[in-house]
Enzyme design. Structure first.
Site, PDB file in Angstrom:
ATOM      1  N   HIS A 167     -16.737 -28.906  -4.325  1.00 16.30           N
ATOM      2  CA  HIS A 167     -15.702 -28.708  -5.246  1.00 16.30           C
ATOM      3  C   HIS A 167     -15.581 -30.520  -6.204  1.00 16.30           C
ATOM      4  CE1 HIS A 167     -12.073 -26.948  -7.242  1.00 16.30           C
ATOM      5  NE2 HIS A 167     -12.063 -28.526  -7.286  1.00 16.30           N
ATOM      6  N   GLU A 168     -15.276 -30.830  -5.742  1.00 20.35           N
ATOM      7  CA  GLU A 168     -13.865 -32.336  -6.390  1.00 20.35           C
ATOM      8  C   GLU A 168     -15.591 -33.416  -6.825  1.00 20.35           C
ATOM      9  OE1 GLU A 168     -11.341 -33.118  -6.360  1.00 20.35           O
ATOM     10  OE2 GLU A 168     -10.889 -31.398  -6.290  1.00 20.35           O
ATOM     11  N   HIS A 171     -15.649 -31.886 -10.106  1.00 20.18           N
ATOM     12  CA  HIS A 171     -15.662 -32.307 -11.307  1.00 20.18           C
ATOM     13  C   HIS A 171     -16.202 -33.729 -11.616  1.00 20.18           C
ATOM     14  CE1 HIS A 171     -11.614 -30.063 -11.489  1.00 20.18           C
ATOM     15  NE2 HIS A 171     -11.984 -30.415 -10.183  1.00 20.18           N
ATOM     16  N   TYR A 182      -8.514 -30.704 -19.488  1.00 17.39           N
ATOM     17  CA  TYR A 182      -8.203 -29.946 -18.458  1.00 17.39           C
ATOM     18  C   TYR A 182      -7.063 -29.558 -18.290  1.00 17.39           C
ATOM     19  CZ  TYR A 182      -7.682 -30.296 -13.354  1.00 17.39           C
ATOM     20  OH  TYR A 182      -7.331 -29.754 -11.852  1.00 17.39           O
ATOM     21  N   GLU A 191     -11.727 -26.461 -12.993  1.00 22.10           N
ATOM     22  CA  GLU A 191     -11.136 -25.829 -11.714  1.00 22.10           C
ATOM     23  C   GLU A 191     -12.074 -24.486 -11.609  1.00 22.10           C
ATOM     24  OE1 GLU A 191      -9.908 -27.209  -9.660  1.00 22.10           O
ATOM     25  OE2 GLU A 191      -8.334 -28.859 -10.604  1.00 22.10           O
ATOM     26  N   ASP A 264       1.355 -27.033 -14.012  1.00 23.99           N
ATOM     27  CA  ASP A 264       0.151 -27.496 -13.692  1.00 23.99           C
ATOM     28  C   ASP A 264      -0.894 -27.416 -14.652  1.00 23.99           C
ATOM     29  OD1 ASP A 264      -2.179 -28.167 -11.957  1.00 23.99           O
ATOM     30  OD2 ASP A 264      -2.456 -26.398 -11.110  1.00 23.99           O
ATOM     31  N   HIS A 269      -4.881 -24.516 -11.808  1.00 21.71           N
ATOM     32  CA  HIS A 269      -5.153 -23.467 -10.732  1.00 21.71           C
ATOM     33  C   HIS A 269      -5.245 -22.720 -10.230  1.00 21.71           C
ATOM     34  CE1 HIS A 269      -5.770 -28.187  -9.346  1.00 21.71           C
ATOM     35  NE2 HIS A 269      -6.412 -28.071  -8.498  1.00 21.71           N
TER      36      HIS A 269
END
Length: 349
Positions: A167-168, A171, A182, A191, A264, A269
């Site tokens: 996942h990271e 990015h 974002y 996301e 957020d 998210h």
């Protein structure tokens, strides 16, 4: 290229809930420290120079180039180098899990989409483990992966879930390709894309078909005794956890539950659950290995060069329907379109 904002795997609403409701003082203090570190890293990301473009390498290899550093519970990046590419495992399992997760993500992108690392040009994959004191997060900072150890009560070590690493690092793929803003729906897509390919990294590693996969993000990350199975569920958004400390998973699965908020970055998210569920529905309808057809469609859209950075759900849905038609046939087009319809996003006929 714009610098991506901070986007840790644990969303702020979970940490904020812990600060307000955690039953254990140590857990609450760990959440407070984690939020403070997240805010600090958010500022550092905003001030950082853009990642250089146009890097030319004499030879792009079909193997990863990994370096793992140990921060020894400080915030002095990058930390001390403890394992490099090709070196033997070390006694620290956290180091080895980070090393293996970087490799699993590199191998996935190369095998599935002929992409050489996250930039497509063989970018070395660097990571730092043991970051901060009981830090409840993991993130891509634009240059490297950074892992906290978790508080040990609610969160385990953040290297335990390969989908979190996938996942990271995705990015980073988005950073080098679509550069999705974002904020609001484009941020939720940012996301969601990371959740999609993070899950596919795990599925590829386990050689699971779409119907065999658990479609969870962060399975194994929650400590024993926590009422939950993961941070998010793509199969059933809103059901990943329901715990006195963490609260109840607030992700919507369809536009009927879309969260209109300024928190957020516009609920990135939370509302990511909607495109997440669309991908799950498309992948299970098409069947087989999800990274092959459905993943290829999403990858084509992400890296095709025509997706606007400010794309909303409808724009992304239309792009996936078009990509399905460009590469496959009527059955795949219908499956993708129907998936978006089921989550309340209407793609063109």
């Amino acid at each position: 290229m714009t610098v991506p904002v901070f986007c840790g795997i644990v969303p702020p609403h979970i940490l904020e809930h812990l600060v307000a409701h955690a039953e254990d003082d140590a857990v609450r203090e760990a959440a407070e420290r984690s939020l403070a570190l997240d805010a600090l890293n958010r500022v550092h990301r905003a001030e950082a120079p853009s990642t250089p473009e146009g890097i030319v390498r004499e030879r792009v290899l079909d193997t990863a180039e990994r370096t793992v550093c140990d921060d020894h519970h400080t915030q002095r990046l990058p930390g001390r180098v403890v394992r490099t590419e090709g070196a033997a495992p070390v006694p620290d399992q956290t180091v080895d899990r980070a090393y293996d997760g970087l490799g699993a993500t590199f191998d996935f992108y190369l095998a599935a989409y002929a992409r050489h690392s996250i930039d497509g040009r063989g970018l070395p994959l660097d990571a730092t483990v043991h970051y901060g004191q009981r830090y409840d997060n993991a993130f891509w900072n634009g240059e490297r992966m950074i892992f906290g150890d978790g508080d040990g009560t609610l969160f385990n070590d953040f290297t335990v879930s390969v989908d979190v690493i996938g996942h990271e690092l995705t990015h980073g793929v988005t950073q080098y390709s679509a550069g999705l803003d974002y904020q609001d729906q484009s941020g939720a897509l940012n996301e969601s894309v990371s959740d999609v390919f993070g899950s596919l990294v795990k599925q590829y590693s386990l050689k699971q078909t779409a119907d065999q996969a658990d479609w969870l993000i962060g399975a194994g990350l929650l400590a024993p005794g926590v009422h939950g199975v993961a941070l998010r569920s793509m199969k059933a958004p809103g059901t990943a956890y329901d715990d006195p400390n963490l609260g109840q998973d607030p992700q919507p699965a369809t536009m009927a539950g879309y969260v209109d908020t300024s928190d957020d970055n516009g609920g990135v998210h939370l509302n990511s659950g909607i495109p997440n569920h669309a991908f799950y529905l498309a992948a299970t309808a098409i069947g087989g290995f999800a990274w092959e057809k459905t993943g290829q469609i999403w990858y084509d859209v992400l890296t095709g060069g025509t997706l606007p950075a400010s794309a909303d759900f409808a724009t992304f849905a239309a792009a996936t329907v078009a990509a399905a038609g460009a590469r496959y046939g009527a059955a795949e087009v219908a499956a993708v379109r129907d998936a978006w319809v089921q989550v309340g996003v209407v793609a063109p006929a």
